[in-house]
Design a protein around this motif. Structure first.
Motif, PDB file in Angstrom:
ATOM      1  N   GLN A 191       0.814  -1.214   0.000  1.00 15.91           N
ATOM      2  CA  GLN A 191       0.000   0.000   0.000  1.00 15.91           C
ATOM      3  C   GLN A 191       0.851   1.269   0.000  1.00 15.91           C
ATOM      4  N   VAL A 192       1.819   1.280  -0.944  1.00 19.48           N
ATOM      5  CA  VAL A 192       2.665   2.455  -1.146  1.00 19.48           C
ATOM      6  C   VAL A 192       2.690   2.776  -2.633  1.00 19.48           C
ATOM      7  N   ASP A 193       3.101   3.985  -2.960  1.00 19.40           N
ATOM      8  CA  ASP A 193       3.272   4.349  -4.358  1.00 19.40           C
ATOM      9  C   ASP A 193       4.504   3.647  -4.918  1.00 19.40           C
ATOM     10  N   LEU A 194       4.431   3.258  -6.176  1.00 19.18           N
ATOM     11  CA  LEU A 194       5.559   2.625  -6.844  1.00 19.18           C
ATOM     12  C   LEU A 194       6.794   3.524  -6.789  1.00 19.18           C
ATOM     13  N   ALA A 195       6.596   4.825  -6.879  1.00 20.70           N
ATOM     14  CA  ALA A 195       7.724   5.771  -6.856  1.00 20.70           C
ATOM     15  C   ALA A 195       8.546   5.627  -5.581  1.00 20.70           C
ATOM     16  N   LEU A 196       7.919   5.323  -4.466  1.00 17.92           N
ATOM     17  CA  LEU A 196       8.657   5.148  -3.218  1.00 17.92           C
ATOM     18  C   LEU A 196       9.614   3.968  -3.325  1.00 17.92           C
ATOM     19  N   LEU A 197       9.176   2.886  -3.949  1.00 18.04           N
ATOM     20  CA  LEU A 197      10.057   1.731  -4.136  1.00 18.04           C
ATOM     21  C   LEU A 197      11.196   2.057  -5.094  1.00 18.04           C
ATOM     22  N   LEU A 198      10.893   2.807  -6.144  1.00 12.52           N
ATOM     23  CA  LEU A 198      11.892   3.100  -7.175  1.00 12.52           C
ATOM     24  C   LEU A 198      12.910   4.143  -6.739  1.00 12.52           C
ATOM     25  N   THR A 199      12.442   5.196  -6.054  1.00  9.64           N
ATOM     26  CA  THR A 199      13.314   6.339  -5.783  1.00  9.64           C
ATOM     27  C   THR A 199      13.594   6.587  -4.307  1.00  9.64           C
ATOM     28  N   GLY A 200      12.786   6.018  -3.435  1.00 15.01           N
ATOM     29  CA  GLY A 200      12.927   6.286  -2.010  1.00 15.01           C
ATOM     30  C   GLY A 200      12.267   7.587  -1.595  1.00 15.01           C
ATOM     31  N   GLU A 201      11.609   8.270  -2.535  1.00 13.71           N
ATOM     32  CA  GLU A 201      10.951   9.544  -2.242  1.00 13.71           C
ATOM     33  C   GLU A 201       9.446   9.340  -2.153  1.00 13.71           C
ATOM     34  N   GLU A 202       8.857   9.975  -1.158  1.00 14.42           N
ATOM     35  CA  GLU A 202       7.404   9.947  -1.012  1.00 14.42           C
ATOM     36  C   GLU A 202       6.760  10.814  -2.092  1.00 14.42           C
ATOM     37  N   SER A 203       5.636  10.376  -2.598  1.00 15.46           N
ATOM     38  CA  SER A 203       4.855  11.195  -3.517  1.00 15.46           C
ATOM     39  C   SER A 203       4.232  12.330  -2.723  1.00 15.46           C
ATOM     40  N   ARG A 204       4.215  13.542  -3.316  1.00 20.11           N
ATOM     41  CA  ARG A 204       3.665  14.669  -2.574  1.00 20.11           C
ATOM     42  C   ARG A 204       2.711  15.544  -3.372  1.00 20.11           C
ATOM     43  N   MET A 205       2.639  15.373  -4.645  1.00 25.91           N
ATOM     44  CA  MET A 205       1.791  16.237  -5.459  1.00 25.91           C
ATOM     45  C   MET A 205       0.346  15.725  -5.399  1.00 25.91           C
ATOM     46  N   SER A 206      -0.586  16.651  -5.129  1.00 24.90           N
ATOM     47  CA  SER A 206      -1.976  16.225  -5.032  1.00 24.90           C
ATOM     48  C   SER A 206      -2.860  16.807  -6.130  1.00 24.90           C
ATOM     49  N   TYR A 207      -2.368  17.803  -6.881  1.00 24.69           N
ATOM     50  CA  TYR A 207      -3.173  18.381  -7.957  1.00 24.69           C
ATOM     51  C   TYR A 207      -2.661  17.980  -9.328  1.00 24.69           C
ATOM     52  N   PHE A 208      -1.334  17.931  -9.499  1.00 25.16           N
ATOM     53  CA  PHE A 208      -0.763  17.541 -10.781  1.00 25.16           C
ATOM     54  C   PHE A 208       0.697  17.154 -10.592  1.00 25.16           C
ATOM     55  N   ASP A 209       1.246  16.477 -11.583  1.00 27.06           N
ATOM     56  CA  ASP A 209       2.661  16.102 -11.605  1.00 27.06           C
ATOM     57  C   ASP A 209       3.108  16.142 -13.058  1.00 27.06           C
ATOM     58  N   VAL A 210       4.012  17.029 -13.397  1.00 30.38           N
ATOM     59  CA  VAL A 210       4.513  17.172 -14.761  1.00 30.38           C
ATOM     60  C   VAL A 210       5.801  16.380 -14.895  1.00 30.38           C
ATOM     61  N   THR A 211       5.891  15.584 -15.944  1.00 36.60           N
ATOM     62  CA  THR A 211       7.134  14.890 -16.276  1.00 36.60           C
ATOM     63  C   THR A 211       7.549  15.383 -17.655  1.00 36.60           C
ATOM     64  N   ARG A 212       8.683  16.039 -17.733  1.00 37.71           N
ATOM     65  CA  ARG A 212       9.179  16.576 -18.999  1.00 37.71           C
ATOM     66  C   ARG A 212       9.685  15.442 -19.886  1.00 37.71           C
ATOM     67  N   ALA A 213       9.738  15.713 -21.186  1.00 37.37           N
ATOM     68  CA  ALA A 213      10.166  14.710 -22.168  1.00 37.37           C
ATOM     69  C   ALA A 213      11.491  14.078 -21.764  1.00 37.37           C
ATOM     70  N   ASN A 214      11.511  12.766 -21.785  1.00 39.28           N
ATOM     71  CA  ASN A 214      12.700  11.963 -21.482  1.00 39.28           C
ATOM     72  C   ASN A 214      13.247  12.189 -20.075  1.00 39.28           C
ATOM     73  N   LYS A 215      12.423  12.667 -19.150  1.00 41.44           N
ATOM     74  CA  LYS A 215      12.862  12.915 -17.774  1.00 41.44           C
ATOM     75  C   LYS A 215      12.150  12.012 -16.769  1.00 41.44           C
ATOM     76  N   GLY A 216      11.411  11.011 -17.252  1.00 42.66           N
ATOM     77  CA  GLY A 216      10.770  10.073 -16.336  1.00 42.66           C
ATOM     78  C   GLY A 216      11.818   9.198 -15.666  1.00 42.66           C
ATOM     79  N   VAL A 217      11.427   8.547 -14.571  1.00 40.24           N
ATOM     80  CA  VAL A 217      12.346   7.669 -13.851  1.00 40.24           C
ATOM     81  C   VAL A 217      12.547   6.395 -14.661  1.00 40.24           C
TER      82      VAL A 217
END
Length: 183
Positions: free
Chosen positions: A60-86
């Protein structure tokens, strides 16, 4: 040993321990051998992206926490720029780029997946919880789902039950790229 594998494995182990889930319990829920599961946690073997997705769901955690060790914090939007995804190169057959790592309580995971051509005409099949939507951005793919083989070209899409064994191969000796949404 790959440091990324070790880091992800350590995060998974810590979160599993904090959740009071044993390796036996989680391996049973994942439908894999306990020794195989432990080799993932120890960073000896790469986690397939689909397995990480299932583990995130179980813990019951976000996948990002497993991948990066960082908690998700955005509640309205999250922008990922071209070729900048994890980058999630968690499989020999596919390269995954996670497109949304900081949005909290996501209902789905989005990836750009690249499949390089290879000589094997049928890759190893995998399955995971939920449903999956794939939209071909570049190239052509042959999708294997249960006993079906479906060819998709640029602009084609497919939605399927991800608990069915499935896999993809690039056709025409060219890489194929598609948007994958796991729900």
């Amino acid at each position: 040993m790959n440091e990324v594998n070790k880091d992800i494995g350590a995060r998974v182990k810590e979160l599993r321990d904090l959740s009071d889930v044993t390796t036996e319990e989680i391996s049973n829920e994942l439908g894999i051998n306990e020794e195989d599961y432990i080799s993932y946690e120890e960073g000896i073997v790469d986690f397939p992206a689909s397995l990480l997705y299932q583990i995130a769901h179980i813990l019951q955690v976000d996948l990002a926490l497993l991948l990066t060790g960082e908690e998700s914090r955005m509640s309205y939007f999250d922008v990922t720029r071209a070729n900048k995804g994890v980058s999630v190169d968690r499989s020999k057959e596919y390269k995954h780029e996670n497109l949304c790592k900081k949005f909290i309580n996501k209902k789905a995971e989005m990836f750009i997946v690249t499949v390089d051509p290879k000589e094997d005409s049928k890759p190893s099949l995998n399955a995971h919880t939920g449903q999956e939507f794939n939209y071909v951005l570049e190239g052509s793919l042959k999708i294997f789902i249960k006993d079906n083989e479906i060819i998709l070209n640029e602009g084609d899409s497919i939605f399927f039950d991800a608990t069915c064994k499935h896999a993809m191969v690039a056709l025409n000796d060219e890489p194929a790229k598609f948007l994958a949404v796991l729900m």
